[in-house]
Scaffold this motif. Structure first.
Motif, PDB file in Angstrom:
ATOM      1  N   GLU A  67       0.821  -1.213   0.000  1.00 10.56           N
ATOM      2  CA  GLU A  67       0.000   0.000   0.000  1.00 10.56           C
ATOM      3  C   GLU A  67       0.857   1.266   0.000  1.00 10.56           C
ATOM      4  N   LYS A  68       1.915   1.272   0.779  1.00  5.45           N
ATOM      5  CA  LYS A  68       2.676   2.503   1.020  1.00  5.45           C
ATOM      6  C   LYS A  68       3.891   2.687   0.117  1.00  5.45           C
ATOM      7  N   ALA A  69       4.434   1.616  -0.435  1.00  5.22           N
ATOM      8  CA  ALA A  69       5.660   1.726  -1.231  1.00  5.22           C
ATOM      9  C   ALA A  69       5.399   1.338  -2.683  1.00  5.22           C
ATOM     10  N   SER A  70       4.431   2.002  -3.296  1.00  3.83           N
ATOM     11  CA  SER A  70       4.103   1.654  -4.676  1.00  3.83           C
ATOM     12  C   SER A  70       5.070   2.332  -5.644  1.00  3.83           C
ATOM     13  N   SER A  71       5.327   1.654  -6.727  1.00  2.00           N
ATOM     14  CA  SER A  71       6.264   2.114  -7.748  1.00  2.00           C
ATOM     15  C   SER A  71       5.509   2.622  -8.967  1.00  2.00           C
ATOM     16  N   LYS A  72       6.066   3.639  -9.613  1.00  2.00           N
ATOM     17  CA  LYS A  72       5.492   4.149 -10.861  1.00  2.00           C
ATOM     18  C   LYS A  72       5.820   3.216 -12.029  1.00  2.00           C
ATOM     19  N   SER A  73       6.849   2.401 -11.878  1.00  2.00           N
ATOM     20  CA  SER A  73       7.345   1.567 -12.974  1.00  2.00           C
ATOM     21  C   SER A  73       6.841   0.128 -12.943  1.00  2.00           C
ATOM     22  N   VAL A  74       6.613  -0.421 -11.761  1.00  2.00           N
ATOM     23  CA  VAL A  74       6.292  -1.845 -11.607  1.00  2.00           C
ATOM     24  C   VAL A  74       4.825  -2.124 -11.949  1.00  2.00           C
ATOM     25  N   VAL A  75       4.616  -2.977 -12.953  1.00  6.59           N
ATOM     26  CA  VAL A  75       3.269  -3.371 -13.369  1.00  6.59           C
ATOM     27  C   VAL A  75       2.989  -4.840 -13.071  1.00  6.59           C
ATOM     28  N   GLY A  76       4.006  -5.554 -12.585  1.00  7.31           N
ATOM     29  CA  GLY A  76       3.834  -6.959 -12.273  1.00  7.31           C
ATOM     30  C   GLY A  76       4.869  -7.437 -11.275  1.00  7.31           C
ATOM     31  N   ILE A  77       4.486  -8.453 -10.507  1.00  2.00           N
ATOM     32  CA  ILE A  77       5.394  -9.081  -9.552  1.00  2.00           C
ATOM     33  C   ILE A  77       5.304 -10.586  -9.739  1.00  2.00           C
ATOM     34  N   ALA A  78       6.461 -11.217  -9.816  1.00  2.00           N
ATOM     35  CA  ALA A  78       6.538 -12.678  -9.871  1.00  2.00           C
ATOM     36  C   ALA A  78       7.334 -13.145  -8.661  1.00  2.00           C
ATOM     37  N   ILE A  79       6.822 -14.130  -7.961  1.00  2.00           N
ATOM     38  CA  ILE A  79       7.533 -14.744  -6.842  1.00  2.00           C
ATOM     39  C   ILE A  79       8.074 -16.073  -7.357  1.00  2.00           C
ATOM     40  N   VAL A  80       9.378 -16.305  -7.153  1.00  2.25           N
ATOM     41  CA  VAL A  80      10.012 -17.533  -7.626  1.00  2.25           C
ATOM     42  C   VAL A  80      10.575 -18.304  -6.436  1.00  2.25           C
ATOM     43  N   SER A  81      10.173 -19.569  -6.319  1.00  2.00           N
ATOM     44  CA  SER A  81      10.692 -20.422  -5.255  1.00  2.00           C
ATOM     45  C   SER A  81      10.228 -21.858  -5.471  1.00  2.00           C
ATOM     46  N   ASN A  82      10.956 -22.790  -4.888  1.00  2.00           N
ATOM     47  CA  ASN A  82      10.533 -24.188  -4.851  1.00  2.00           C
ATOM     48  C   ASN A  82      10.033 -24.558  -3.461  1.00  2.00           C
ATOM     49  N   ASN A  83       9.973 -23.583  -2.565  1.00  2.00           N
ATOM     50  CA  ASN A  83       9.584 -23.793  -1.184  1.00  2.00           C
ATOM     51  C   ASN A  83       8.065 -23.624  -1.051  1.00  2.00           C
ATOM     52  N   GLU A  84       7.394 -24.617  -0.489  1.00  2.00           N
ATOM     53  CA  GLU A  84       5.936 -24.571  -0.358  1.00  2.00           C
ATOM     54  C   GLU A  84       5.472 -23.442   0.564  1.00  2.00           C
ATOM     55  N   ASP A  85       6.260 -23.113   1.583  1.00  2.00           N
ATOM     56  CA  ASP A  85       5.903 -21.997   2.464  1.00  2.00           C
ATOM     57  C   ASP A  85       5.902 -20.680   1.694  1.00  2.00           C
ATOM     58  N   VAL A  86       6.843 -20.522   0.778  1.00  2.00           N
ATOM     59  CA  VAL A  86       6.899 -19.308  -0.041  1.00  2.00           C
ATOM     60  C   VAL A  86       5.693 -19.253  -0.967  1.00  2.00           C
ATOM     61  N   LYS A  87       5.287 -20.402  -1.502  1.00  2.00           N
ATOM     62  CA  LYS A  87       4.099 -20.450  -2.359  1.00  2.00           C
ATOM     63  C   LYS A  87       2.872 -19.973  -1.588  1.00  2.00           C
ATOM     64  N   PHE A  88       2.743 -20.389  -0.338  1.00  2.00           N
ATOM     65  CA  PHE A  88       1.632 -19.954   0.508  1.00  2.00           C
ATOM     66  C   PHE A  88       1.708 -18.442   0.737  1.00  2.00           C
ATOM     67  N   GLU A  89       2.913 -17.936   1.031  1.00  2.00           N
ATOM     68  CA  GLU A  89       3.101 -16.496   1.215  1.00  2.00           C
ATOM     69  C   GLU A  89       2.683 -15.728  -0.036  1.00  2.00           C
ATOM     70  N   ALA A  90       3.065 -16.242  -1.199  1.00  2.00           N
ATOM     71  CA  ALA A  90       2.738 -15.579  -2.470  1.00  2.00           C
ATOM     72  C   ALA A  90       1.224 -15.473  -2.644  1.00  2.00           C
ATOM     73  N   MET A  91       0.505 -16.526  -2.274  1.00  2.00           N
ATOM     74  CA  MET A  91      -0.956 -16.485  -2.387  1.00  2.00           C
ATOM     75  C   MET A  91      -1.538 -15.410  -1.469  1.00  2.00           C
ATOM     76  N   GLU A  92      -0.943 -15.254  -0.287  1.00  2.00           N
ATOM     77  CA  GLU A  92      -1.389 -14.217   0.647  1.00  2.00           C
ATOM     78  C   GLU A  92      -1.102 -12.816   0.090  1.00  2.00           C
ATOM     79  N   GLU A  93       0.054 -12.644  -0.527  1.00  2.00           N
ATOM     80  CA  GLU A  93       0.477 -11.342  -1.040  1.00  2.00           C
ATOM     81  C   GLU A  93      -0.257 -10.948  -2.319  1.00  2.00           C
ATOM     82  N   GLN A  94      -0.697 -11.917  -3.094  1.00  2.00           N
ATOM     83  CA  GLN A  94      -1.317 -11.653  -4.392  1.00  2.00           C
ATOM     84  C   GLN A  94      -2.475 -10.666  -4.294  1.00  2.00           C
TER      85      GLN A  94
END
Length: 121
Positions: A67-94
């Protein structure tokens, strides 16, 4: 690669259409997000990009950064990991990011997706 930056929470590699952030800290809060945003917006001034966050381990990401640190340039975010905990975090952040957002198991897959996202602009 156009340029590499060393940040307090990892290494940022900037390419023409995307930036790969090798995230190596246990936490990511507003101060760290503002550091990244400042560099991204300076490097990609006048251009759009996708940030690919390479995360080997689960991290604590303060939701307020979306919410507070938005970028004028960033139009997409990709999370890369093979860790299942990170996959869960990514779903929360999406739901916190207003733009393209996806999870991948390799940087190459994320880079291909990033090119598609930028092609839509």
């Amino acid at each position: 690669m156009e340029k590499q930056y060393e940040l307090s929470t990892g290494i940022l590699e900037c390419y023409p259409l995307y930036a790969v952030f090798h995230f190596n800290s246990d936490f990511y809060d507003l101060e760290e997000a503002e550091e990244l945003t400042k560099i991204i917006d300076s490097h990609y001034r006048g251009r759009k990009c996708v940030v690919i966050s390479n995360r080997e381990m689960a991290k604590t990401v303060n939701p307020i950064v979306y919410e507070k640190a938005s970028s004028k340039s960033v139009v997409g975010i990709a999370i890369v990991s093979n860790n299942e905990d990170v996959k869960f975090e990514a779903m929360e952040e999406q739901g916190l990011f207003k733009g393209a957002f996806s999870y991948f198991k390799s940087i190459d897959e994320a880079a291909d997706w990033a090119e598609t996202v930028i092609g839509a602009y």
